[in-house]
Design a protein around this motif. Structure first.
Motif, mmCIF file in Angstrom:
data_model
loop_
_atom_site.group_PDB
_atom_site.id
_atom_site.type_symbol
_atom_site.label_atom_id
_atom_site.label_comp_id
_atom_site.label_asym_id
_atom_site.label_seq_id
_atom_site.Cartn_x
_atom_site.Cartn_y
_atom_site.Cartn_z
ATOM 1 N N ALA A 93 36.959 123.281 32.718
ATOM 2 C CA ALA A 93 37.201 123.821 31.386
ATOM 3 C C ALA A 93 36.092 124.787 30.978
ATOM 4 O O ALA A 93 36.337 125.786 30.300
ATOM 5 N N LEU A 94 34.880 124.505 31.417
ATOM 6 C CA LEU A 94 33.762 125.385 31.088
ATOM 7 C C LEU A 94 34.001 126.779 31.663
ATOM 8 O O LEU A 94 33.798 127.790 30.972
ATOM 9 N N LEU A 95 34.448 126.832 32.906
ATOM 10 C CA LEU A 95 34.727 128.129 33.532
ATOM 11 C C LEU A 95 35.811 128.872 32.753
ATOM 12 O O LEU A 95 35.660 130.041 32.414
ATOM 13 N N ALA A 96 36.902 128.166 32.453
ATOM 14 C CA ALA A 96 38.011 128.810 31.747
ATOM 15 C C ALA A 96 37.566 129.274 30.368
ATOM 16 O O ALA A 96 37.888 130.381 29.929
ATOM 17 N N ALA A 97 36.800 128.444 29.690
ATOM 18 C CA ALA A 97 36.361 128.789 28.341
ATOM 19 C C ALA A 97 35.453 130.010 28.378
ATOM 20 O O ALA A 97 35.522 130.878 27.507
ATOM 21 N N TYR A 98 34.618 130.097 29.421
ATOM 22 C CA TYR A 98 33.743 131.258 29.550
ATOM 23 C C TYR A 98 34.587 132.514 29.733
ATOM 24 O O TYR A 98 34.326 133.553 29.121
ATOM 25 N N GLY A 164 36.370 127.277 21.734
ATOM 26 C CA GLY A 164 35.974 127.300 20.327
ATOM 27 C C GLY A 164 34.465 127.232 20.195
ATOM 28 O O GLY A 164 33.855 127.964 19.408
ATOM 29 N N TYR A 165 33.833 126.386 21.025
ATOM 30 C CA TYR A 165 32.386 126.251 20.932
ATOM 31 C C TYR A 165 31.681 127.511 21.416
ATOM 32 O O TYR A 165 30.783 128.029 20.743
ATOM 33 N N LEU A 166 32.101 128.029 22.569
ATOM 34 C CA LEU A 166 31.432 129.217 23.121
ATOM 35 C C LEU A 166 31.590 130.417 22.200
ATOM 36 O O LEU A 166 30.695 131.258 22.116
ATOM 37 N N ASN A 167 32.724 130.494 21.491
ATOM 38 C CA ASN A 167 32.923 131.610 20.564
ATOM 39 C C ASN A 167 31.901 131.615 19.435
ATOM 40 O O ASN A 167 31.651 132.653 18.830
ATOM 41 N N THR A 168 31.334 130.444 19.139
ATOM 42 C CA THR A 168 30.351 130.400 18.051
ATOM 43 C C THR A 168 28.965 130.824 18.535
ATOM 44 O O THR A 168 28.070 131.025 17.722
ATOM 45 N N LEU A 169 28.778 130.954 19.850
ATOM 46 C CA LEU A 169 27.451 131.312 20.361
ATOM 47 C C LEU A 169 27.330 132.833 20.465
ATOM 48 O O LEU A 169 28.285 133.498 20.838
ATOM 49 N N PRO A 170 26.150 133.364 20.157
ATOM 50 C CA PRO A 170 25.984 134.828 20.240
ATOM 51 C C PRO A 170 26.168 135.326 21.664
ATOM 52 O O PRO A 170 25.700 134.708 22.612
ATOM 53 N N ARG A 171 26.862 136.465 21.772
ATOM 54 C CA ARG A 171 27.116 137.026 23.100
ATOM 55 C C ARG A 171 25.906 137.758 23.672
ATOM 56 O O ARG A 171 25.797 137.924 24.884
ATOM 57 N N ASP A 172 25.021 138.229 22.787
ATOM 58 C CA ASP A 172 23.920 139.092 23.231
ATOM 59 C C ASP A 172 23.115 138.447 24.345
ATOM 60 O O ASP A 172 22.693 139.097 25.289
ATOM 61 N N LEU A 173 22.923 137.131 24.239
ATOM 62 C CA LEU A 173 22.064 136.443 25.198
ATOM 63 C C LEU A 173 22.575 136.600 26.622
ATOM 64 O O LEU A 173 21.852 137.062 27.499
ATOM 65 N N ASP A 174 23.833 136.245 26.813
ATOM 66 C CA ASP A 174 24.315 136.327 28.195
ATOM 67 C C ASP A 174 24.610 137.768 28.600
ATOM 68 O O ASP A 174 24.531 138.120 29.763
ATOM 69 N N GLU A 175 24.913 138.626 27.599
ATOM 70 C CA GLU A 175 25.119 140.027 27.954
ATOM 71 C C GLU A 175 23.812 140.656 28.446
ATOM 72 O O GLU A 175 23.822 141.489 29.336
#
Lengths: 280, 298
Positions: A93-98, A164-175
């Motif tokens: 699920a983590l992979l799919a959510a990412y 839902g959880y990953l959407n709340t995290l800022p994207r800048d970090l992993d980008e």
């Protein structure tokens, strides 16, 4: 500003507290009765008038369960199956959510709808083809049969929860990792996974509970006593010795411990898992 | 970056999401979509699963089900069980949420009660069934309390008399399911802006007016989503009924799930059971479409 001194106001407050007590009785009495009955003898359970506290407190029912390897096996099976499915579900699920939360791609909307709609597929509909498949692949009455089929019901919800959880995290970090030449794969493991631990915990809790509670597939896809899980074990206990009520209650208490434990320790995650999707 | 490197990177970005999704999609296709197609296939075969070369049966199994009075009784029981459950889950959930949200109670007490009111939710369906069997035994505590209060004249066999069994299982399910509404509505209540109530206070609104004109309309989206989900899930309830009454006495608590299960694994009529399972699937899909449309419209 509100006033709290009029007699009418005091009356409302008193009435509210009476209603709260009635609510408490409604919610908790059945559970209290299970707990107290598990410490009674079988004759005391039906004593007239009923004894609110066990008159002759006994641990005989617990001893009968914890001293019986057949019954302990039910617990081992439940922990093993639920634990394995939880690890697999969270990883997949983590992979799919990412994928869902960090990329835009063709078919994203319809795939998302597909996953939301699979939450409501009736288990009984899948049961008959599962039975057919499990028998024809020769995995009837094995852990593998339960693990594979449980995944179908844990995965959609886990994906929704994690997305839902990953959407709340800022994207800048992993980008940032990606810009520095790293792949999205390294960004996922180095950055996203460490900061999404609370989401992973919520997903694990939810998945574990779902597996721990499952009844229909465990009933149909396993057969030998040594493969049965706790819910089926309780049912077997019922048939076996025409109503050893105290043992059934003791088994129920023991079978509820993981849920109660998780609830008390990780209440925040528990509630997040149970209400996500429906409230949002 | 060189142009070649950049286009390589672009390609990677384009393929990556599908790679991340592939394990899930493989599992969902193989273990959900394929079985759904399979069960539809079974419903048109004679001796599905049991024979290697089943013959085509046409609509025979569907006709058999629609001609079976037990099927229609099960459908009716399912409807009663589900509607009553959802209505009472919502009502009790709402009352409890409003009580816990009141600022007339001490915050400590509120937190303790919140934990205790959720308790029924933490128990597996099988355990709930066993608890209610104990409570509702003819010699059990519920009968002895009701007898002492003079509410009933003689012991009632709650789960084993056809008049009371369906109500008894429905009651047990109501008890087991209200916390979902309670928790969701409590979260919803905390999200309603305080100034709505302050404005109403200035206008001299009464408590019930605030409830009808502010609280309920604000909670409506949650109420509708949870009711739909609760309806779909309650329709599928199996273990609670299986353990308490097994669908009896004389089919009085037979619901679609127990009916289908018995066709498949007591009568070994897997073809007819598949037809029944497809009917359940169609009802669920209809409701799911409704649910998804509603979620998207929000």
């Amino acid at each position: 500003m509100r006033k709290r001194h009029t007699p009418k106001d005091r009356l409302i407050t008193v009435a509210l507290h009476i209603a709260l007590a009635a609510g408490l009785f409604f919610a908790a009495f059945p559970i209290y009765w299970m707990l107290s009955s598990s410490f009674k003898s079988n004759t005391e359970i039906f004593a007239l008038p009923p004894t609110i506290l066990p008159k002759a407190f006994t641990l005989e029912a617990y001893a009968a369960i914890l001293g019986d390897p057949v019954k302990l096996r039910f617990f081992f099976n439940s922990y093993f199956v639920a634990g394995t499915v939880t690890v697999l579900t969270v990883l997949i699920a983590l992979l799919a959510a990412y994928g869902f939360s960090r990329f835009n791609f063709r078919g994203k909307g319809s795939l998302n709808t597909l996953i939301i709609s699979t939450q409501t597929i009736p288990p009984i509909t899948l049961l008959i083809p599962f039975f057919g498949l499990v028998v024809s692949y020769g995995i009837f009455d094995t852990y593998l049969a339960l693990i594979l089929t449980y995944l179908v019901f844990t995965l959609p919800y886990a994906i929704l929860l994690m997305t839902g959880y990953l959407n709340t995290l800022p994207r800048d970090l992993d980008e940032a990792v990606a810009v520095d030449g790293g792949t999205s794969w390294t960004a996922l493991w180095r950055v996203v996974v460490p900061i999404s631990l609370p989401g992973i915990v919520a997903t694990s809790v939810y998945t574990f509970l779902l597996c721990w509670n499952e009844f229909l597939f465990a009933l149909t896809l396993t057969k030998s006593t040594s493969m049965r899980t706790v819910p089926i074990g309780i049912q077997l206990l019922m048939g076996q010795h025409a109503f050893e009520w105290n043992q059934m209650m003791a088994m129920s208490v023991l079978g509820s411990l993981p849920l109660l434990f998780i609830y008390l320790v990780a209440q925040r995650y528990f509630l997040a898992g149970m209400t996500a999707g429906s409230v949002k | 970056m060189t142009r070649q490197k950049r286009s390589h990177h672009k390609l990677k970005r384009a393929v990556a999401p599908y790679l991340y999704l592939s394990p899930s999609l493989v599992i969902i296709s193989l273990l959900m979509l394929l079985p759904m197609v399979t069960v539809i296939g079974y419903s048109f075969q004679n001796s599905a699963v049991l024979r290697r070369d089943p013959s085509f049966a046409g609509l025979k199994h569907y006709q058999a089900i629609f001609n079976d009075p037990v099927f229609w009784a099960s459908l009716w029981h399912t409807l009663y069980f589900t509607c009553m459950s959802v209505i009472f889950h919502m009502t009790i959930g709402m009352i409890f949420a409003l009580m816990l949200n009141s600022d007339r109670i001490n915050p400590m007490l509120r937190n303790i009660l919140r934990v205790l009111y959720i308790l029924p939710w933490l128990f597996t369906a099988v355990i709930i069934a066993v608890i209610w069997r104990l409570l509702l035994e003819p010699n059990g505590v519920v009968n002895s309390i009701l007898l002492q209060l003079g509410i009933i004249g003689s012991k009632v066999e709650w789960f084993s008399s056809p008049e009371t069994a369906l109500h008894a299982v429905t009651f047990a399910n109501i008890w087991a399911g209200y916390p979902l509404f309670m928790v969701s509505l409590l979260a919803g209540l905390q999200g309603i802006p305080k100034d709505f109530y302050e404005a109403a206070d200035i206008d001299g609104a009464k408590a019930y007016q605030k409830l009808i004109f502010i609280t309920i309309p604000q909670l409506m989206p949650i109420i509708i989503s949870i009711s739909l989900l609760d309806f779909i899930w309650t329709m599928q309830v199996f273990p609670l009924i299986w353990i308490t009454t097994g669908g009896g006495p004389i089919y009085s608590t037979e619901v679609l799930s127990t009916y289908t299960y018995k066709l498949a694994f007591s009568s070994y009529n897997l073809s007819q059971a598949s037809a029944s399972a497809v009917v359940i699937l169609l009802i669920s899909l209809g409701l799911t479409l409704f649910y998804i449309r509603y979620q998207k419209a929000r």
